[in-house]
Scaffold this motif. Structure first.
Motif, PDB file in Angstrom:
ATOM      1  N   GLU A 310       0.782  -1.161   0.198  1.00 33.70           N
ATOM      2  CA  GLU A 310      -0.070  -0.129   0.060  1.00 33.70           C
ATOM      3  C   GLU A 310       0.868   1.285   0.010  1.00 33.70           C
ATOM      4  O   GLU A 310       0.480   2.595  -0.633  1.00 33.70           O
ATOM      5  CB  GLU A 310      -0.819   0.000   1.221  1.00 33.70           C
ATOM      6  N   LYS A 313       1.913   2.637  -3.456  1.00 33.28           N
ATOM      7  CA  LYS A 313       0.657   2.970  -4.298  1.00 33.28           C
ATOM      8  C   LYS A 313       0.830   4.269  -5.141  1.00 33.28           C
ATOM      9  O   LYS A 313       0.750   4.380  -6.265  1.00 33.28           O
ATOM     10  CB  LYS A 313      -0.655   2.908  -3.499  1.00 33.28           C
ATOM     11  N   ASP A 314       1.246   5.442  -4.531  1.00 34.91           N
ATOM     12  CA  ASP A 314       1.198   6.737  -5.056  1.00 34.91           C
ATOM     13  C   ASP A 314       2.445   6.868  -6.085  1.00 34.91           C
ATOM     14  O   ASP A 314       2.227   7.285  -7.182  1.00 34.91           O
ATOM     15  CB  ASP A 314       1.309   7.830  -4.006  1.00 34.91           C
ATOM     16  N   GLN A 317       1.573   4.541  -9.190  1.00 33.36           N
ATOM     17  CA  GLN A 317       0.398   5.356 -10.025  1.00 33.36           C
ATOM     18  C   GLN A 317       1.194   6.613 -10.789  1.00 33.36           C
ATOM     19  O   GLN A 317       0.958   6.521 -12.167  1.00 33.36           O
ATOM     20  CB  GLN A 317      -0.651   5.876  -9.083  1.00 33.36           C
ATOM     21  N   GLN A 318       1.984   7.147  -9.999  1.00 34.13           N
ATOM     22  CA  GLN A 318       2.693   8.122 -10.851  1.00 34.13           C
ATOM     23  C   GLN A 318       3.531   7.608 -12.048  1.00 34.13           C
ATOM     24  O   GLN A 318       3.491   8.260 -13.022  1.00 34.13           O
ATOM     25  CB  GLN A 318       3.508   8.861  -9.835  1.00 34.13           C
ATOM     26  N   THR A 336      -7.452   0.114  -2.810  1.00 41.77           N
ATOM     27  CA  THR A 336      -6.774  -0.362  -1.674  1.00 41.77           C
ATOM     28  C   THR A 336      -7.884  -0.989  -0.739  1.00 41.77           C
ATOM     29  O   THR A 336      -7.518  -1.422   0.631  1.00 41.77           O
ATOM     30  CB  THR A 336      -6.175   0.797  -0.641  1.00 41.77           C
TER      31      THR A 336
END
Length: 401
Positions: A310, A313-314, A317-318, A336
């Motif tokens: 988790e 994640k950011d 995605q980026q 999530t």
């Protein structure tokens, strides 16, 4: 006389009373005629408190400076414990990671141990001192303090046991040992007398929080026998070793991991090398990918679904958004609201019907499965996060009731 390495987690040294309890355990081991090396974690929520302080000053502080800050938590623990043992009249000394020669890579916040020099510890043991070592930390080739990341104190303890050729490495925690499931979530969970390295490694990797997987990897590689036991009860713990007697169920445990994210890339071109292009981008960013599913789409396209931690994640995605033009996928979905529930057992490979029994337990409780991953000693399923604890209890009852 034996050389014993002991490790105490943050909950075991959270306050003065608990430090005195730990000091009693350490000195009893010493009084039995053993050489004792002890690794301590930071007290209670100290690490979280330090992170909060850093965020008040600079939410984007460098990883190097964060390591300098976070390493102080363990130093507080060893100094306080040493003072306590001194007061009891025993010879003791506290040492930081750099003082014991814990040489690491330069990956700040997630360094890997390269070498343990260890001569300082041996000199102190020759003086019949109890040696307390700050866990979770080391020093890189530039002379900078580094930290080892999650589970770093477990890894410190096993690395010291390897370097010192210890007879036993004891990991003290707030539970009596390794259970067939988290006893806080599954009241009927049973404590195991013993478990294999491979089973423990799978459980640790799949969300069981008793031992960190890096410490188990080290113990297996160098055949260091581990004992997981409570610092509060005094009961015998669980031995982690190469071979153990098989149980009738063929399953050693059920684990869950809620701290994951599922990523779905829809409409990728159905051509050779597409999976490599996707996952090489994530590998360069050191994002760990777990369960992977590829399915056929329409009009010469395919979809790829996978899970990641988790916390990644950011960044994931980026990276994928920045490379959408190159990868040419139609859309991306990141969620999530999922959890991974797994069963682990060395006896699974030679016994049929284990996976079917797990799926039956989920079906009987109307729990839908999104993805499945298997190996010789584990079966993992991806389900809705809201169902994870119910799934653990249902699966545990199926195999252990």
């Amino acid at each position: 006389m034996a050389l014993i390495v002991q490790k105490f987690g943050g909950s075991s040294v959270a306050d003065a009373a608990k430090i005195r309890n730990v000091a009693n355990i350490i000195t009893r081991t010493y009084d039995a005629g053993n050489d004792v090396v002890v690794v301590l974690s930071a007290q209670g929520d100290t690490t979280d408190d330090l992170i909060e302080k850093a965020n008040e000053i600079n939410p984007n502080g460098s990883k190097r400076e964060m390591d300098v800050l976070l390493s102080t938590g363990e130093q507080i623990s060893i100094a306080l414990a040493a003072m306590c043992i001194e007061k009891m009249g025993y010879p003791v000394i506290s040492l930081t990671g750099w003082q014991v020669g814990m040489e690491t890579s330069s990956d700040y916040s997630r360094a890997r141990i390269r070498k343990v020099e260890g001569s300082r510890i041996r000199k102190e043991l020759d003086k019949h001192r109890i040696v307390l070592v700050a866990g979770f930390q080391g020093i890189n080739r530039y002379g900078d303090i580094t930290t080892l990341g999650r589970g770093g104190s477990d890894t410190t303890a096993v690395a010291l046991a390897v370097a010192l050729k210890a007879d036993l490495c004891q990991i003290y925690t707030d539970v009596d040992g390794v259970y067939t499931a988290d006893p806080r979530l599954v009241p009927t969970a049973k404590k195991l007398d013993a478990i294999t390295y491979d089973e423990m490694l799978e459980l640790a990797s799949l969300g069981a929080q008793v031992l960190h997987n890096r410490s188990v990897e080290l113990a297996k590689r160098y055949q260091i026998e581990l004992e997981v036991l409570s610092s509060f009860t005094g009961n015998p713990g669980t031995i982690v070793k190469e071979v153990v007697k098989m149980e009738k169920t063929f399953i050693s445990g059920v684990a869950q991991d809620k701290k994951i994210a599922r990523v779905v890339l829809v409409g990728l071109e159905d051509v050779p090398g597409m999976a490599y292009r996707v996952f090489s981008l994530l590998a360069k960013a050191k994002i760990n990918v777990d369960v992977i599913l590829q399915s056929i789409g329409r009009n010469n396209t395919k979809d790829i679904t996978f899970t990641i931690p988790e916390g990644s994640k950011d960044l994931c995605q980026q990276i994928l958004e920045e490379n959408q033009e190159t990868l040419r996928y139609h859309s991306m979905n990141v969620s999530t609201d999922v959890a991974k529930v797994s069963i682990v057992g060395a006896g699974m490979a030679e016994n049929t019907g284990i996976a079917a029994a797990m799926f039956e337990a989920l079906y009987n409780n109307q729990i839908n499965i999104h993805m499945i991953s298997t190996s010789e000693i584990k079966v993992s399923v991806l389900i809705d996060k809201a169902d994870s604890e119910k799934a653990m209890r249902a699966i545990h009852d199926k195999f252990f009731d």
